[in-house]
Design a protein around this motif. Structure first.
Motif, PDB file in Angstrom:
ATOM      1  N   GLY A   1     114.937 -31.284   2.526  1.00  0.00           N
ATOM      2  CA  GLY A   1     114.107 -32.043   3.440  1.00  0.00           C
ATOM      3  C   GLY A   1     113.673 -31.206   4.625  1.00  0.00           C
TER       4      GLY A   1
ATOM      5  N   THR B   1     114.680 -35.565  -3.261  1.00  0.00           N
ATOM      6  CA  THR B   1     115.613 -36.002  -2.234  1.00  0.00           C
ATOM      7  C   THR B   1     115.903 -37.483  -2.376  1.00  0.00           C
ATOM      8  OG1 THR B   1     114.823 -34.305  -0.732  1.00  0.00           O
ATOM      9  CG2 THR B   1     116.017 -36.128   0.259  1.00  0.00           C
TER      10      THR B   1
ATOM     11  N   ALA C   1     110.377 -34.164  -1.833  1.00  0.00           N
ATOM     12  CA  ALA C   1     110.553 -35.509  -1.292  1.00  0.00           C
ATOM     13  C   ALA C   1     111.045 -36.457  -2.371  1.00  0.00           C
ATOM     14  CB  ALA C   1     109.224 -36.007  -0.701  1.00  0.00           C
TER      15      ALA C   1
END
Length: 279
Positions: free
Chosen positions: A47, A37, A34
């Motif tokens: 994701g 990303t 996370a």
């Protein structure tokens, strides 16, 4: 919590330690994904991802191995379809992605993010811009004796070499369920090899009659997948010697930790795809 190892595997106590550790590592990996990303350059992908896969039915693997849609060229050679490569704009930046919405009218979005796990996300062949003819290639040490007789290293897999798929057997499990081959995909002139496995089977032909995805993603009874176990990234094999002990003689079996996959059960699986490294 019950573990998923087959009975009498001899690894049950070991599994609970590994699975527990893997679960903790997974929390960190998910959080890191996370963060990555959010902080890496756009276009790296990753994701929450829904992929079509051959189903994991036993052992510690958390999910199935992702399918590769198959097509056969005009000369009978087998290819793995790569998603459509296109340029999109994200946050004012032009990036390339590999994604095909509603693949062959199946309603499924096919994307390169299906293959972004187990380090494969860093392989050159997963980059949307990697140039490849997408043929399935037999390696120098194939998984089946028949391949060694039919191919040399670097040869493309061909339909004609699977003509005995309704009777083929290597002495493991029931004969006639399908004829397999191992190989590589999108790996020529790349540093890393993407391992794949293919089966031609009457089972797949029957499934394609009633299932829109199977009809869209298979051809003439051929099904293929990225052959990286989703547990510890080992390379499993269909009809593996020794798998009978774990009731996996007609399945895809990982000898390392006894994960089992059913190549004739194609299901949707959810996972967090890792982002590709920044360029």
């Amino acid at each position: 919590m019950s573990d998923k190892y087959p009975d009498d595997s001899g690894r049950r106590r070991f599994v609970k330690g590994v699975v527990g550790g893997a679960a903790l590592a997974g929390v960190g990996a998910t959080t890191a994904a996370a963060v990555n990303t959010a902080t890496m350059s756009s276009g790296s992908g990753g994701g929450s991802t829904a992929a079509m896969a051959i189903e994991n039915i036993d052992g510690p693997a958390p999910r199935g191995m992702p399918q590769i849609p198959v097509e056969i060229d005009s000369e009978g050679y087998l290819k793995g379809v790569w998603p459509e490569v296109k340029t999109v704009e994200e946050n004012g930046v032009q990036i390339q992605i590999a994604e095909t919405e509603n693949y062959n009218g199946s309603g499924v979005t096919y994307t390169s993010e299906w293959f972004q796990y187990c380090g494969v996300e860093s392989y050159g062949g997963i980059d949307p811009s990697y140039e490849s003819d997408n043929y399935f290639i037999s390696g120098g040490a194939p998984g089946y004796t028949w391949q060694s007789d039919a191919y040399s290293e670097g040869d493309r897999l061909h339909v004609d070499d699977f003509s005995d798929y309704q009777s083929w057997s290597n002495g493991v499990g029931d004969p006639g369920l399908g004829k397999p081959a191992t190989g590589r995909w999108r790996s020529e002139d790349a540093e890393d090899t993407i391992p794949i496995q293919v089966i031609r089977s009457e089972e797949i032909m029957e499934m394609a009659k009633d299932d829109p995805w199977v009809k869209a993603s298979t051809q003439e009874g051929f099904v293929a997948w990225l052959d990286k176990c989703t547990h510890f990234c080992c390379v499993p094999k269909y009809k593996t010697e020794g798998s009978e002990k774990f009731n996996a003689e007609n399945d895809v079996y990982c000898q390392c930790h006894q994960s089992v996959y059913d190549p004739f059960s194609l299901v949707e699986t959810l996972f967090v795809a890792r982002p590709r490294p920044s360029e």
